[in-house]
Design a protein around this motif. Structure first.
Motif, PDB file in Angstrom:
ATOM      1  N   UNK A 228     -57.979  -0.497   8.283  1.00  0.00           N
ATOM      2  CA  UNK A 228     -57.062  -1.372   8.500  1.00  0.00           C
ATOM      3  C   UNK A 228     -55.960  -1.012   9.704  1.00  0.00           C
ATOM      4  N   UNK A 229     -55.629   0.286   9.902  1.00  0.00           N
ATOM      5  CA  UNK A 229     -54.662   0.839  10.934  1.00  0.00           C
ATOM      6  C   UNK A 229     -55.259   1.362  12.015  1.00  0.00           C
ATOM      7  N   UNK A 230     -56.696   1.403  12.037  1.00  0.00           N
ATOM      8  CA  UNK A 230     -57.286   1.901  13.406  1.00  0.00           C
ATOM      9  C   UNK A 230     -57.130   0.988  14.436  1.00  0.00           C
ATOM     10  N   UNK A 231     -56.321   1.545  15.642  1.00  0.00           N
ATOM     11  CA  UNK A 231     -56.280   0.744  16.834  1.00  0.00           C
ATOM     12  C   UNK A 231     -56.886   1.384  17.858  1.00  0.00           C
ATOM     13  N   UNK A 232     -56.826   0.317  19.121  1.00  0.00           N
ATOM     14  CA  UNK A 232     -57.469   0.628  20.277  1.00  0.00           C
ATOM     15  C   UNK A 232     -56.904   2.122  20.793  1.00  0.00           C
ATOM     16  N   UNK A 233     -55.895   2.751  20.508  1.00  0.00           N
ATOM     17  CA  UNK A 233     -55.351   3.989  20.811  1.00  0.00           C
ATOM     18  C   UNK A 233     -56.225   4.903  20.133  1.00  0.00           C
ATOM     19  N   UNK A 234     -56.449   4.815  18.806  1.00  0.00           N
ATOM     20  CA  UNK A 234     -57.364   5.377  18.093  1.00  0.00           C
ATOM     21  C   UNK A 234     -58.884   5.902  18.655  1.00  0.00           C
ATOM     22  N   UNK A 235     -59.476   4.703  19.010  1.00  0.00           N
ATOM     23  CA  UNK A 235     -60.628   4.593  19.535  1.00  0.00           C
ATOM     24  C   UNK A 235     -60.650   5.435  20.940  1.00  0.00           C
ATOM     25  N   UNK A 236     -59.628   5.282  21.732  1.00  0.00           N
ATOM     26  CA  UNK A 236     -59.265   6.241  23.036  1.00  0.00           C
ATOM     27  C   UNK A 236     -59.590   7.485  22.647  1.00  0.00           C
ATOM     28  N   UNK A 237     -58.683   7.887  21.513  1.00  0.00           N
ATOM     29  CA  UNK A 237     -58.834   9.451  21.321  1.00  0.00           C
ATOM     30  C   UNK A 237     -60.155   9.932  20.926  1.00  0.00           C
ATOM     31  N   UNK A 238     -60.987   8.883  20.009  1.00  0.00           N
ATOM     32  CA  UNK A 238     -62.258   9.314  19.841  1.00  0.00           C
ATOM     33  C   UNK A 238     -63.080   9.389  20.878  1.00  0.00           C
ATOM     34  N   UNK A 239     -62.961   8.642  21.736  1.00  0.00           N
ATOM     35  CA  UNK A 239     -63.931   8.798  23.095  1.00  0.00           C
ATOM     36  C   UNK A 239     -63.577   9.893  23.942  1.00  0.00           C
ATOM     37  N   UNK A 240     -62.051   9.961  24.005  1.00  0.00           N
ATOM     38  CA  UNK A 240     -61.733  11.251  24.733  1.00  0.00           C
ATOM     39  C   UNK A 240     -62.450  12.579  24.002  1.00  0.00           C
ATOM     40  N   UNK A 241     -62.289  12.725  22.799  1.00  0.00           N
ATOM     41  CA  UNK A 241     -62.667  13.812  22.209  1.00  0.00           C
ATOM     42  C   UNK A 241     -64.353  13.973  22.376  1.00  0.00           C
ATOM     43  N   UNK A 242     -64.847  12.677  22.040  1.00  0.00           N
ATOM     44  CA  UNK A 242     -66.502  12.806  22.508  1.00  0.00           C
ATOM     45  C   UNK A 242     -66.547  13.431  23.989  1.00  0.00           C
ATOM     46  N   UNK A 243     -65.795  12.908  24.974  1.00  0.00           N
ATOM     47  CA  UNK A 243     -66.039  13.172  26.160  1.00  0.00           C
ATOM     48  C   UNK A 243     -65.851  14.847  26.511  1.00  0.00           C
ATOM     49  N   UNK A 244     -65.092  15.506  25.789  1.00  0.00           N
ATOM     50  CA  UNK A 244     -64.792  16.932  25.505  1.00  0.00           C
ATOM     51  C   UNK A 244     -66.111  17.807  25.166  1.00  0.00           C
ATOM     52  N   UNK A 245     -67.179  17.284  24.577  1.00  0.00           N
ATOM     53  CA  UNK A 245     -68.138  17.915  23.800  1.00  0.00           C
ATOM     54  C   UNK A 245     -69.318  18.122  24.905  1.00  0.00           C
ATOM     55  N   UNK A 246     -70.188  18.811  24.618  1.00  0.00           N
ATOM     56  CA  UNK A 246     -71.296  19.255  25.342  1.00  0.00           C
ATOM     57  C   UNK A 246     -72.544  18.828  24.305  1.00  0.00           C
ATOM     58  N   UNK A 247     -73.341  17.836  24.868  1.00  0.00           N
ATOM     59  CA  UNK A 247     -74.373  17.477  24.186  1.00  0.00           C
ATOM     60  C   UNK A 247     -75.742  18.229  24.816  1.00  0.00           C
ATOM     61  N   UNK A 248     -76.167  18.996  24.071  1.00  0.00           N
ATOM     62  CA  UNK A 248     -77.380  19.669  24.252  1.00  0.00           C
ATOM     63  C   UNK A 248     -78.937  19.289  23.798  1.00  0.00           C
ATOM     64  N   UNK A 249     -78.696  18.428  22.757  1.00  0.00           N
ATOM     65  CA  UNK A 249     -79.937  17.790  21.976  1.00  0.00           C
ATOM     66  C   UNK A 249     -80.823  18.861  21.682  1.00  0.00           C
ATOM     67  N   UNK A 250     -80.317  20.271  20.893  1.00  0.00           N
ATOM     68  CA  UNK A 250     -81.198  21.228  20.882  1.00  0.00           C
ATOM     69  C   UNK A 250     -81.730  22.306  21.918  1.00  0.00           C
ATOM     70  N   UNK A 251     -81.328  21.948  23.268  1.00  0.00           N
ATOM     71  CA  UNK A 251     -81.444  22.833  24.261  1.00  0.00           C
ATOM     72  C   UNK A 251     -80.228  23.807  24.295  1.00  0.00           C
ATOM     73  N   UNK A 252     -80.379  24.432  25.603  1.00  0.00           N
ATOM     74  CA  UNK A 252     -79.273  25.396  25.900  1.00  0.00           C
ATOM     75  C   UNK A 252     -78.258  24.667  26.655  1.00  0.00           C
TER      76      UNK A 252
END
Length: 252
Positions: A228-252
């Protein structure tokens, strides 16, 4: 702040609407009951505020370019909760679902309901049909917000396997022709891509039987914030964290 970022002493940077966004974000809406308890309110009050949070976040996701937004609203296991809480949730669907859908369609968001809907009360099933008819007016390319109601990942896979077994029994499918894609096409989510990012609020760190097949290569983000307290700023933080990750889908 995500739990793992907190443990590492890192603070995600909220970046607003100009960052790259995942195509499909899913959320395990958790913490409604604890939110209410902290305020001396009945659990149903937390569910009501959580429903408003869903509308706010789903609309925000559409505004920043997320194509699919999927939330875990009521699981196949939630029937085990106290009857008064189950009744309150069903009444919330009755009073909120169509009104929210009308509001969101006006903003260009198509609302869909996923799960085994056959056991829901008949009036709610009729309302879901009306919500889907509203969604159809926006066309296939509209941003989509999906509510998973009476949903369980294992139950979904079981039903997909049964559907494929029926095709084999009828002679329209050979066992050796069953593929990962044919299984995916028999899931409730056949019309959408797998989630790129799954968010779990409330401090719990588990999947809770949500999108088990579809989440094979999803990125997870955990936060202590109650839903209930989850805000648009919290969504921004989650997406920013996602964008820092390297998605390799099992590859190198």
């Amino acid at each position: 702040m995500g739990i793992f970022d907190r443990l590492k002493g890192k603070k995600p940077q909220a970046t607003g609407k100009n960052m790259p966004v995942p195509r499909h974000i899913a959320v395990i809406m958790d913490g409604n009951g604890r939110w209410a308890k902290k305020r001396g309110l009945p659990r149903k009050a937390g569910h009501k505020v959580g429903a408003e949070t869903f509308r706010t976040i789903a609309t925000y996701c559409k505004d920043i370019g997320v194509q699919y937004f999927t939330v875990y609203a009521f699981s196949t296991e939630n029937w085990k909760r106290p009857q008064d809480e189950v009744d309150a949730l069903m009444n919330l669907f009755r009073t909120y679902l169509r009104e929210a859908a009308e509001t969101m369609v006006a903003r260009g968001v198509a609302v869909r309901v996923l799960g085994d809907l056959s056991v829901l009360p008949e009036d709610i099933r009729r309302q879901i049909d009306e919500v889907h008819a509203l969604a159809d007016t926006l066309g296939e390319n509209a941003a989509t917000a999906s509510l998973c109601i009476n949903y369980g990942g294992r139950d979904e896979i079981k039903n997909a396997v049964r559907a494929l077994a029926k095709q084999v029994q009828d002679g329209t499918l050979k066992p050796e022709d069953i593929t990962e894609d044919s299984i995916s096409q028999n899931l409730y989510t056949a019309h959408m891509p797998d989630p790129d990012l799954i968010i779990r609020p409330s401090g719990e760190i588990r999947t809770s039987n949500f999108l088990l097949w579809q989440s094979a290569y999803s990125e997870y983000y955990f936060t202590d914030v109650l839903w209930p307290d989850f805000s648009t700023q919290d969504m921004d933080a989650a997406i920013a964290d996602f964008n820092r990750r390297s998605r390799r889908f099992g590859g190198v």
